[in-house]
Design a protein around this motif. Sequence first.
Motif, mmCIF file in Angstrom:
data_model
loop_
_atom_site.group_PDB
_atom_site.id
_atom_site.type_symbol
_atom_site.label_atom_id
_atom_site.label_comp_id
_atom_site.label_asym_id
_atom_site.label_seq_id
_atom_site.Cartn_x
_atom_site.Cartn_y
_atom_site.Cartn_z
ATOM 1 N N UNK A 194 0.821 -1.217 0.000
ATOM 2 C CA UNK A 194 0.000 0.000 0.000
ATOM 3 C C UNK A 194 0.853 1.264 0.000
ATOM 4 N N UNK A 195 0.225 2.381 -0.355
ATOM 5 C CA UNK A 195 0.874 3.678 -0.315
ATOM 6 C C UNK A 195 0.965 4.206 1.105
ATOM 7 N N UNK A 196 1.558 5.383 1.231
ATOM 8 C CA UNK A 196 1.839 5.970 2.544
ATOM 9 C C UNK A 196 0.575 6.234 3.364
ATOM 10 N N UNK A 197 -0.456 6.819 2.762
ATOM 11 C CA UNK A 197 -1.669 7.173 3.509
ATOM 12 C C UNK A 197 -2.343 5.939 4.090
ATOM 13 N N UNK A 198 -2.600 4.956 3.264
ATOM 14 C CA UNK A 198 -3.272 3.746 3.746
ATOM 15 C C UNK A 198 -2.375 2.969 4.712
ATOM 16 N N UNK A 199 -1.091 2.885 4.384
ATOM 17 C CA UNK A 199 -0.166 2.137 5.227
ATOM 18 C C UNK A 199 -0.051 2.718 6.625
ATOM 19 N N UNK A 200 0.163 4.028 6.715
ATOM 20 C CA UNK A 200 0.293 4.648 8.030
ATOM 21 C C UNK A 200 -1.023 4.599 8.792
ATOM 22 N N UNK A 201 -2.128 4.687 8.088
ATOM 23 C CA UNK A 201 -3.433 4.569 8.747
ATOM 24 C C UNK A 201 -3.587 3.189 9.372
ATOM 25 N N UNK A 202 -3.209 2.158 8.649
ATOM 26 C CA UNK A 202 -3.294 0.802 9.199
ATOM 27 C C UNK A 202 -2.335 0.637 10.374
ATOM 28 N N UNK A 203 -1.116 1.134 10.230
ATOM 29 C CA UNK A 203 -0.134 1.018 11.319
ATOM 30 C C UNK A 203 -0.635 1.691 12.591
ATOM 31 N N UNK A 204 -1.094 2.929 12.461
ATOM 32 C CA UNK A 204 -1.578 3.623 13.656
ATOM 33 C C UNK A 204 -2.878 2.998 14.153
ATOM 34 N N UNK A 205 -3.663 2.429 13.235
ATOM 35 C CA UNK A 205 -4.878 1.723 13.644
ATOM 36 C C UNK A 205 -4.566 0.488 14.465
ATOM 37 N N UNK A 206 -3.521 -0.233 14.078
ATOM 38 C CA UNK A 206 -3.092 -1.426 14.829
ATOM 39 C C UNK A 206 -2.616 -1.026 16.219
ATOM 40 N N UNK A 207 -1.931 0.096 16.319
ATOM 41 C CA UNK A 207 -1.412 0.558 17.610
ATOM 42 C C UNK A 207 -2.442 1.342 18.423
ATOM 43 N N UNK A 208 -3.583 1.694 17.794
ATOM 44 C CA UNK A 208 -4.575 2.562 18.428
ATOM 45 C C UNK A 208 -5.123 1.966 19.724
ATOM 46 N N UNK A 209 -5.603 0.730 19.692
ATOM 47 C CA UNK A 209 -6.226 0.122 20.881
ATOM 48 C C UNK A 209 -5.221 -0.010 22.026
ATOM 49 N N UNK A 210 -4.009 -0.548 21.785
ATOM 50 C CA UNK A 210 -3.050 -0.580 22.902
ATOM 51 C C UNK A 210 -2.719 0.822 23.436
ATOM 52 N N UNK A 211 -2.590 1.802 22.546
ATOM 53 C CA UNK A 211 -2.278 3.169 22.995
ATOM 54 C C UNK A 211 -3.421 3.745 23.813
ATOM 55 N N UNK A 212 -4.637 3.566 23.332
ATOM 56 C CA UNK A 212 -5.806 4.073 24.057
ATOM 57 C C UNK A 212 -5.938 3.378 25.406
ATOM 58 N N UNK A 213 -5.768 2.059 25.408
ATOM 59 C CA UNK A 213 -5.840 1.315 26.673
ATOM 60 C C UNK A 213 -4.796 1.790 27.662
ATOM 61 N N UNK A 214 -3.585 2.005 27.174
ATOM 62 C CA UNK A 214 -2.515 2.486 28.037
ATOM 63 C C UNK A 214 -2.858 3.858 28.623
ATOM 64 N N UNK A 215 -3.323 4.773 27.777
ATOM 65 C CA UNK A 215 -3.640 6.123 28.257
ATOM 66 C C UNK A 215 -4.811 6.109 29.237
ATOM 67 N N UNK A 216 -5.806 5.276 28.981
ATOM 68 C CA UNK A 216 -6.935 5.176 29.918
ATOM 69 C C UNK A 216 -6.479 4.605 31.257
ATOM 70 N N UNK A 217 -5.648 3.574 31.225
ATOM 71 C CA UNK A 217 -5.105 3.003 32.450
ATOM 72 C C UNK A 217 -4.244 4.017 33.182
#
Length: 188
Positions: A146-169
């Motif tokens: 994939x190109x940069x836009x879709x690729x980075x969106x998927x990467x940050x999407x994969x990291x989104x739940x762990x990041x959100x969980x960490x910040x909420x905790x």
Amino acid sequence: MKFLHHVPATQLIGHRIIWSCLLLLVVILFTKQWADFRGTLNAKVIRIYTVAAILIGINWIVYVWAVNNEKIVETSLGYFINPLLSVLLGVIFLKERLRLAQWIPIIIAALGVTYLAFVYGRLPYIALTLAFSFALYGLVKKLSPLGALYGLTIETGILFIPALGYLLLLNQTAPPHFFTPVLLQIYS
């Protein structure tokens, strides 16, 4: 980064991931690419971008931690080593061929980086972590479909739940740093 030295690196990266992902999704929605973006998602793509997400996550955390802990020389050294590793990975895995005129500056740069690492006086583990994580990330991205836009969106999407969980905790167990008035921190 120096203005945010009071914020732990993991918290900064958590916010970077969340806000990046949301902004990228907004860009995809506003440019009417949502259907195309969703069509690119499959198990193979998710596997490739999970590896990329882990590598860039490591790179971001190590970099921010190092800068906040005044390890500027090691971070700089890491980004001097990175292009050399990228070339090496390209030669090994992508079968790229270099001419003699290209090898000469690479050898000179490698000697310079080796000298700097030697003068540093100890194993520059931060520099090596930054260099290897970003060079490997570059290789994975080069092999990704994939190109940069879709690729980075998927990467940050994969990291989104762990990041959100960490910040909420973190918000439940420690005082938040991100939304405290930065100007008060700077001038106090």
